[in-house]
Write a protein that holds these residues in place. Structure first.
Motif, PDB file in Angstrom:
ATOM      1  N   VAL A  39      -2.565   6.402 -13.037  1.00 20.73           N
ATOM      2  CA  VAL A  39      -3.372   7.018 -11.989  1.00 20.73           C
ATOM      3  C   VAL A  39      -2.991   8.489 -11.886  1.00 20.73           C
ATOM      4  O   VAL A  39      -1.851   8.838 -11.582  1.00 20.73           O
ATOM      5  CB  VAL A  39      -3.154   6.318 -10.631  1.00 20.73           C
ATOM      6  CG1 VAL A  39      -3.953   7.022  -9.530  1.00 20.73           C
ATOM      7  CG2 VAL A  39      -3.537   4.846 -10.732  1.00 20.73           C
TER       8      VAL A  39
ATOM      9  N   LEU B  18       2.141   6.816 -11.920  1.00 22.71           N
ATOM     10  CA  LEU B  18       1.505   7.843 -11.103  1.00 22.71           C
ATOM     11  C   LEU B  18       1.843   9.215 -11.660  1.00 22.71           C
ATOM     12  O   LEU B  18       3.017   9.533 -11.868  1.00 22.71           O
ATOM     13  CB  LEU B  18       1.975   7.762  -9.652  1.00 22.71           C
ATOM     14  CG  LEU B  18       1.796   6.425  -8.918  1.00 22.71           C
ATOM     15  CD1 LEU B  18       2.245   6.572  -7.472  1.00 22.71           C
ATOM     16  CD2 LEU B  18       0.365   5.940  -8.990  1.00 22.71           C
TER      17      LEU B  18
ATOM     18  N   ALA C  76      -4.698   9.755  -3.330  1.00 24.78           N
ATOM     19  CA  ALA C  76      -5.148   8.401  -3.659  1.00 24.78           C
ATOM     20  C   ALA C  76      -4.461   7.389  -2.766  1.00 24.78           C
ATOM     21  O   ALA C  76      -3.269   7.491  -2.485  1.00 24.78           O
ATOM     22  CB  ALA C  76      -4.870   8.080  -5.123  1.00 24.78           C
TER      23      ALA C  76
ATOM     24  N   LEU D 165      -3.351  -3.283  -9.623  1.00 23.47           N
ATOM     25  CA  LEU D 165      -3.355  -2.038  -8.851  1.00 23.47           C
ATOM     26  C   LEU D 165      -4.780  -1.523  -8.663  1.00 23.47           C
ATOM     27  O   LEU D 165      -5.564  -1.462  -9.613  1.00 23.47           O
ATOM     28  CB  LEU D 165      -2.531  -0.979  -9.587  1.00 23.47           C
ATOM     29  CG  LEU D 165      -2.507   0.437  -8.975  1.00 23.47           C
ATOM     30  CD1 LEU D 165      -1.785   0.440  -7.633  1.00 23.47           C
ATOM     31  CD2 LEU D 165      -1.831   1.417  -9.935  1.00 23.47           C
ATOM     32  N   THR D 166      -5.087  -1.150  -7.417  1.00 18.05           N
ATOM     33  CA  THR D 166      -6.337  -0.480  -7.087  1.00 18.05           C
ATOM     34  C   THR D 166      -6.017   0.922  -6.599  1.00 18.05           C
ATOM     35  O   THR D 166      -5.132   1.102  -5.763  1.00 18.05           O
ATOM     36  CB  THR D 166      -7.103  -1.231  -5.983  1.00 18.05           C
ATOM     37  OG1 THR D 166      -7.406  -2.549  -6.430  1.00 18.05           O
ATOM     38  CG2 THR D 166      -8.389  -0.510  -5.625  1.00 18.05           C
ATOM     39  N   ALA D 167      -6.725   1.925  -7.111  1.00 15.48           N
ATOM     40  CA  ALA D 167      -6.560   3.301  -6.660  1.00 15.48           C
ATOM     41  C   ALA D 167      -7.891   3.809  -6.138  1.00 15.48           C
ATOM     42  O   ALA D 167      -8.905   3.754  -6.836  1.00 15.48           O
ATOM     43  CB  ALA D 167      -6.061   4.194  -7.786  1.00 15.48           C
TER      44      ALA D 167
ATOM     45  N   CYS E  66      -3.342   3.635  -2.867  1.00 12.74           N
ATOM     46  CA  CYS E  66      -3.064   2.653  -3.919  1.00 12.74           C
ATOM     47  C   CYS E  66      -2.633   1.333  -3.293  1.00 12.74           C
ATOM     48  O   CYS E  66      -1.735   1.312  -2.445  1.00 12.74           O
ATOM     49  CB  CYS E  66      -1.973   3.166  -4.846  1.00 12.74           C
ATOM     50  SG  CYS E  66      -2.406   4.692  -5.709  1.00 12.74           S
TER      51      CYS E  66
ATOM     52  N   HIS F  63      -0.609   8.274  -3.012  1.00 11.70           N
ATOM     53  CA  HIS F  63      -0.215   9.142  -4.127  1.00 11.70           C
ATOM     54  C   HIS F  63      -0.697  10.566  -3.859  1.00 11.70           C
ATOM     55  O   HIS F  63      -1.895  10.846  -3.881  1.00 11.70           O
ATOM     56  CB  HIS F  63      -0.810   8.626  -5.435  1.00 11.70           C
ATOM     57  CG  HIS F  63      -0.478   9.484  -6.620  1.00 11.70           C
ATOM     58  ND1 HIS F  63      -1.313   9.638  -7.692  1.00 11.70           N
ATOM     59  CD2 HIS F  63       0.611  10.252  -6.882  1.00 11.70           C
ATOM     60  CE1 HIS F  63      -0.761  10.449  -8.572  1.00 11.70           C
ATOM     61  NE2 HIS F  63       0.398  10.844  -8.100  1.00 11.70           N
TER      62      HIS F  63
ATOM     63  N   ARG G  82       0.850  -1.201   0.000  1.00 10.06           N
ATOM     64  CA  ARG G  82       0.000   0.000   0.000  1.00 10.06           C
ATOM     65  C   ARG G  82       0.881   1.245   0.000  1.00 10.06           C
ATOM     66  O   ARG G  82       1.790   1.375   0.816  1.00 10.06           O
ATOM     67  CB  ARG G  82      -0.933   0.011   1.208  1.00 10.06           C
ATOM     68  CG  ARG G  82      -1.658   1.351   1.415  1.00 10.06           C
ATOM     69  CD  ARG G  82      -2.796   1.244   2.404  1.00 10.06           C
ATOM     70  NE  ARG G  82      -3.919   0.512   1.801  1.00 10.06           N
ATOM     71  CZ  ARG G  82      -5.074   0.290   2.423  1.00 10.06           C
ATOM     72  NH1 ARG G  82      -5.256   0.714   3.660  1.00 10.06           N
ATOM     73  NH2 ARG G  82      -6.045  -0.367   1.812  1.00 10.06           N
TER      74      ARG G  82
END
Length: 270
Positions: free
Chosen positions: A207, A189, A233, A242-244, A235, A6, A3
């Motif tokens: 992202v 990013l 964000a 990847l999850t944002a 992340c 951003h 984790r």
């Protein structure tokens, strides 16, 4: 799971500058954000700030950024943007004033994090110069098996009809696409355009976070309407990708309801 957070477009100006071009109290926003990150349990593995650290690139404002970020309990990855000035940044964060671009790499929480300096002095748009292209190619080959996370202030140029100043140039974009072939890139990013957006580019999630200064009205299609709105964000990198998750900071939101953890568990099917 890894984790990281951003942040982008901090646009900090020291109060002594009395900056007439600030859209919001950016030092206060960064202070609030650092306090929120410090209180997170569990803490993130690291934090990324992807450029426009200051509004004018002056040493006084970089000193303030350095002071505010010093309270973070995790590693911080910094990048430069078009509002940044290399001389001011290098004077405060490196070994003295110079016009050297700031690009670097490190391994954090199992990710090979590569940061490029896409700023072009005197321009709003970005590019990747020849020195950094060689750097990226070399670093990718040195750690071929580690998943990559790329930090760029300017996102790749996705839409040829899009804003000409809103990304790196087409040549730099095509270089990146070629350089990444054969490597696992979990994400890119970026900031710069002051919106929350996720783009899938050659299978790579890009992202973009709206940042800590302001945002733009996406329903205004002719002109640019700058409006209130800051955030960051969260992340997460899982085996699936990847999850944002975008977290708003301002404007302040009124609480409408509160459901405690015990009730949430009762509602769960698990």
């Amino acid at each position: 799971m890894t984790r990281f957070l951003h942040l982008t477009d901090l646009h900090v100006s020291h109060p002594d500058l009395k900056d007439p071009n600030l859209h919001s109290d950016t030092p206060a926003t960064l202070t609030r954000l650092v306090e929120a990150i410090t209180a997170m349990d569990p803490a993130p593995d690291f934090v990324v700030a992807s450029g426009d650290l200051t509004n004018h690139g002056d040493e006084l404002s970089y000193e303030l950024v350095k002071e505010l970020l010093a309270d973070l309990p995790v590693p911080v990855v910094l990048a430069l943007g078009n509002h940044d000035k290399r001389e001011g940044f290098n004077a405060v964060f490196r070994d003295g004033p110079s016009d050297r671009p700031y690009f670097h790499d490190q391994i954090l929480a199992g990710l090979h994090v590569i940061t490029l300096d896409t700023g072009v002095p005197g321009k709003v748009a970005g590019a990747i110069d020849a020195e950094q292209r060689d750097f990226l190619t070399e670093k990718l080959a040195q750690e071929p098996d580690l998943p990559k996370l790329l930090i760029l202030h300017h996102p790749p140029r996705i839409d040829p009809a899009g804003l000409p100043w809103g990304s790196i140039d087409t040549d730099s974009t095509e270089f990146l696409a070629g350089a990444f072939k054969g490597y696992k890139v979990v994400g890119i990013l970026s900031g710069h355009i002051h919106i929350n957006q996720v783009i899938h580019w050659h299978g790579i999630p890009v992202v973009v976070s709206n940042g800590n200064h302001s945002t733009v009205d996406l329903l205004e299609r002719k002109d640019m309407r700058i409006i209130e709105g800051t955030g960051f964000a969260i992340c997460d990198v899982r085996p699936s990708g990847l999850t944002a998750t975008f977290v708003p900071l301002s404007p302040d939101r009124a609480q409408l309801a509160f459901i405690d953890q015990e009730r949430l568990r009762r509602l769960s099917l698990l």
